[in-house]
Every structure is written in C-alpha cells, then in structure tokens.
Design an enzyme around this catalytic site. Structure first.
Site, mmCIF file in Angstrom:
data_model
loop_
_atom_site.group_PDB
_atom_site.id
_atom_site.type_symbol
_atom_site.label_atom_id
_atom_site.label_comp_id
_atom_site.label_asym_id
_atom_site.label_seq_id
_atom_site.Cartn_x
_atom_site.Cartn_y
_atom_site.Cartn_z
ATOM 1 C CB THR A 15 19.423 62.280 54.824
ATOM 2 O OG1 THR A 15 19.821 63.581 55.302
ATOM 3 C CG2 THR A 15 19.147 62.362 53.346
ATOM 4 N N GLY A 16 18.050 62.277 58.031
ATOM 5 C CA GLY A 16 18.495 62.128 59.420
ATOM 6 C C GLY A 16 17.772 61.007 60.148
ATOM 7 C CB VAL A 18 14.042 62.553 63.718
ATOM 8 C CG1 VAL A 18 12.567 62.885 63.836
ATOM 9 C CG2 VAL A 18 14.665 62.365 65.101
ATOM 10 N NE ARG A 43 26.275 67.470 54.963
ATOM 11 C CZ ARG A 43 26.064 68.620 55.611
ATOM 12 N NH1 ARG A 43 26.811 69.656 55.363
ATOM 13 N NH2 ARG A 43 25.102 68.726 56.520
ATOM 14 C CB CYS A 132 13.158 62.480 72.781
ATOM 15 S SG CYS A 132 14.852 62.941 73.127
ATOM 16 N NE ARG A 245 23.203 61.145 74.621
ATOM 17 C CZ ARG A 245 22.110 61.710 74.117
ATOM 18 N NH1 ARG A 245 20.997 61.013 73.956
ATOM 19 N NH2 ARG A 245 22.107 62.981 73.775
ATOM 20 C CG HIS A 252 15.554 58.670 75.499
ATOM 21 N ND1 HIS A 252 16.736 58.274 74.915
ATOM 22 C CD2 HIS A 252 15.296 59.919 75.013
ATOM 23 C CE1 HIS A 252 17.169 59.238 74.111
ATOM 24 N NE2 HIS A 252 16.310 60.230 74.141
HETATM 25 P P1 A2P Z 1 22.294 65.804 55.373
HETATM 26 O O1 A2P Z 1 22.204 64.315 55.484
HETATM 27 O O2 A2P Z 1 22.207 66.281 53.965
HETATM 28 O O3 A2P Z 1 23.450 66.412 56.139
HETATM 29 P P2 A2P Z 1 20.836 63.684 62.262
HETATM 30 O O4 A2P Z 1 20.007 64.368 63.307
HETATM 31 O O5 A2P Z 1 20.563 62.233 62.153
HETATM 32 O O6 A2P Z 1 22.280 64.025 62.371
HETATM 33 O O7 A2P Z 1 20.319 64.330 60.840
HETATM 34 C C1 A2P Z 1 20.349 65.697 60.573
HETATM 35 C C2 A2P Z 1 19.499 66.008 59.346
HETATM 36 O O8 A2P Z 1 19.532 67.427 59.108
HETATM 37 C C3 A2P Z 1 19.993 65.356 58.066
HETATM 38 O O9 A2P Z 1 18.900 65.026 57.238
HETATM 39 C C4 A2P Z 1 20.806 66.493 57.433
HETATM 40 O O10 A2P Z 1 20.938 66.377 56.046
HETATM 41 C C5 A2P Z 1 19.926 67.655 57.774
HETATM 42 N N1 A2P Z 1 20.671 68.914 57.640
HETATM 43 C C6 A2P Z 1 21.841 69.254 58.198
HETATM 44 N N2 A2P Z 1 22.209 70.516 57.837
HETATM 45 C C7 A2P Z 1 21.229 70.977 57.015
HETATM 46 C C8 A2P Z 1 20.990 72.193 56.316
HETATM 47 N N3 A2P Z 1 21.843 73.209 56.377
HETATM 48 N N4 A2P Z 1 19.865 72.304 55.559
HETATM 49 C C9 A2P Z 1 18.975 71.300 55.490
HETATM 50 N N5 A2P Z 1 19.133 70.108 56.140
HETATM 51 C C10 A2P Z 1 20.241 69.954 56.889
#
Ligand code: A2P
Length: 348
Positions: A15-16, A18, A43, A132, A245, A252
């Site tokens: 969901t992040g 990347v 979440r 990156c 930044r 970048h």
């Molecule tokens: P989630 O959306 O459920 O929090 P970004 O770099 O854009 O902030 O995204 C971080 C990514 O890492 C998201 O997909 C987030 O999921 C995931 N993430 C954060 N904490 C955990 C965890 N403890 N276990 C697995 N994935 C995680």
C-alpha cells in the site's frame, strides 16, 4: 532452484508509495507470474487491489506469509525488512529489499542492473536495492568510468518529498494550501519522521535527509558515499555528497561533478558515451533550453542527463545534471529489473 514455468511473487509494503509502483510494473513484467501476494501492516489487511482484472486481498505480513513464495519484494521500511526478510529466506524466498537494512552487508549484493548485474549471482537469499539518489548517479557514472576511468565525485541532490513516503507528500500538500491561505504551516514529518525537530518543506529547502551521523554528514549522504563505492567496486573512489529535500512530489535531481582519469576529453566525448549507455537518455541542448526536470522525468523508467559541461578550471572535471523518477528507477523499477534478471539468468 531450477527454472520454473511460473513464479510466486509477494510485495511487502503493497500500500506504500513504492509498493504501489511495483504492482503497476508487475502488470507488464517479463517474469511469468504464477501468483501475486500483497502484504502490508494489519491496518491494511482486508483491503483489495485490482490486478489484471482480479481482486487481490491485502494480508498482514507475518513470517508464515512467505510459505511458497519464490520472490519477495520488500518496501515497508527497514525495521520490517530486518524482521521479516530473514523469515522469508528461511522459507525459500529470494528477497529483493528496498530499504537500507542489508545494503552494506558483505554477503548481500547491492545491485543496479546496468552497473553490476553480475553481482546478483552471488546472493545468499537477499539482494539489496540501493538508495534512490545513488541508483541514478551510478547509472550515469558507470559508462564514464568504463570509457575514461573516474577518480572523484562530488554530488548535491535536489530530492522530492515522495522519497520520505506517502505521509511526507501529504504534509507538503497541506502546508502549501495553508501557506497560500495565510495560515501557519504545521510540520511533523520532515526532515525525518521521529527526529527531534521538524521544519516546513513547502516553499522551503531542507539540507537534511535522514538523521545526522557523528561526522556531520547525514545518513542519506553516507548512503550515497558508501553505496556508490560498493556498487561500482571502487573502494578507492573519492565521493562526497550534500543531500537536500525540495518541495516537489516526484523525481530526484542531482548536480554531479566527476573527475575523469583521461586528459583532454571534450563535452562531446562524454555526451557520446552517455548517449550509448543502457537506461540513459541524454537531454542536453542549451541553445534550445533542453534539459531534464523532475516533472518531465516523472513516470519514466530511465535516468535523464543534461547540462553536460567541462569544469572551467580543472582539465579532468565534468559537471552533469542527472534526473530520474525516484519511485521508478530509484526504487520500484530497479527492484523489478533485478527480479527479472534473477529469473532470466536462473539465479534464484
Ligand atoms: P500500511 O499501509 O498497512 O501501513 P510508505 O513508504 O509510502 O509510507 O509505505 C510504507 C508501507 O509499509 C505501507 O505499505 C505500509 O502498510 C507498510 N508497512 C508499515 N508497517 C508495516 C508492518 N509492520 N508490516 C508490514 N507492512 C508495513
């Protein structure tokens, strides 16, 4: 592992910023996909993502998630990688990790396919994707090193907020709106989530990316220095970096000063080498004001180079302007490219 007809792939951090790009790229990958598992935190568990017309449910990432996974692409932050990447390897997956958790481990190859693809073969379960800003710089430096040799690099970066995750992009947008509405800007993410002080990024420039090290450099700057030497197999290369930044969302930009070993080279010599290099697009025509910018690089997989100049005083010095999409070549695309090479060379 012998060559398979289909590979089971997992994306951790689906969901992040990347992770979402990795899923986009997997739509067109050369890897024959047997299945795709999407993992994130609790979440997000239960949300769905449509992939090639099918709904895939996001699951919470746990050690057991990696049973039966051939390739696990991690992009959920260093602490998640440290905890779960060894669990994935234990269960037979090859991990390609986007965080800094394992980059400097001697047993872990740190790979930009255009630069050191052959290092992939030496992996022992984990392959690291570089920082990156490092990726786009070494992609431009490698052809120059191969042709003329290089001895010194000094880089200043102009980095987008998405490199700090989705929350940093949200912070920039909110601050920009508040500033234009005459309200006070609130800062709680940048320059570094969880650090002592925060500064607004909107209408500003922050000379801090990641935490400070004892030597006065930031961790981001030290990543550029150490990772460059490792990827290029050049421990003797002199490298210094200043990472900044800026308030734009994607891609970048970098001002790179490079000293070559050969005397008497011209701008045309350097341009020709870069024009023929894999993954590089030269956009360099000052008379027509042609040069790359973060907005024009966005959405492209290549590294763009422009503003190629010879140093006015140093016979062996050249200056380049290097721009690339930090979420694609800087992260998601480099990761998928490594996975494609793993499969193509049967190196799993
Ligand atoms: P989630 O959306 O459920 O929090 P970004 O770099 O854009 O902030 O995204 C971080 C990514 O890492 C998201 O997909 C987030 O999921 C995931 N993430 C954060 N904490 C955990 C965890 N403890 N276990 C697995 N994935 C995680």
């Amino acid at each position: 592992m012998g060559k398979k007809s289909a590979y089971r792939v997992a994306v951790v951090g689906a969901t992040g910023a990347v992770g979402e790009r990795i899923i986009d790229l997997l739509h067109h990958t050369k890897i024959p996909l047997g299945s795709l598992k999407l993992l994130a935190s609790s979440r997000s568990a239960g949300k769905t993502v449509t992939f090639k017309g099918k709904e895939i449910k996001i699951e919470e990432a746990t050690p057991e998630s990696f049973e039966g996974v051939d390739i696990a692409l991690f992009s959920a932050g260093g602490s998640v990688s440290k905890k779960l990447a060894p669990e994935a390897v234990k269960r037979g997956s090859v991990v390609i990790d986007n965080t800094s958790a394992f980059r400097m481990d001697e047993q872990v190859p740190l790979v930009v396919p255009e630069v050191n693809a052959e290092d992939i073969k030496a992996h022992q379960g984990i392959i690291a994707n570089p920082n990156c800003s490092t990726i786009q710089m070494v992609a431009a430096l490698k052809p120059i090193q191969d042709a003329f040799g290089i001895s010194r690099v000094i880089v200043s970066t102009y980095q987008a907020v998405s490199g700090s995750g989705t929350s940093a992009s949200v912070e920039l947008e909110k601050q920009a709106k508040d500033y234009l509405a005459g309200k006070e800007m609130e800062a709680s993410i940048l320059p570094v989530k969880g650090d002592k002080r925060h500064y607004p990024i909107a209408f500003n420039a922050l000379p801090q990316i990641d935490v400070f090290e004892k030597n006065g450099y930031t961790f981001e700057e030290m990543k550029m220095i150490n990772e460059t030497k490792k990827i290029m197999h050049m421990p003797q290369l002199k490298v210094s970096a200043t990472c900044v930044r800026l308030p734009f969302f994607r891609s970048h930009a970098e001002s790179v000063y490079v000293e070559v070993n050969e005397q008497g080279l011209t701008v045309a010599d350097v341009r020709k080498i870069l024009e023929n290099a894999p993954g590089i697009i030269v956009q360099d025509n000052p008379s027509q004001q042609e040069y790359p910018t973060p907005l024009t690089a966005e959405g492209h997989k290549e590294v763009f180079v422009g503003r190629i100049r010879k140093d006015p005083d140093d016979e062996r010095g050249f200056h380049l302007w290097v721009v690339s999409d930090n979420l694609l070549k800087g992260a998601a695309w480099n990761t998928v490219e490594i996975a494609e090479q793993l499969v193509a060379n049967n190196s799993l």
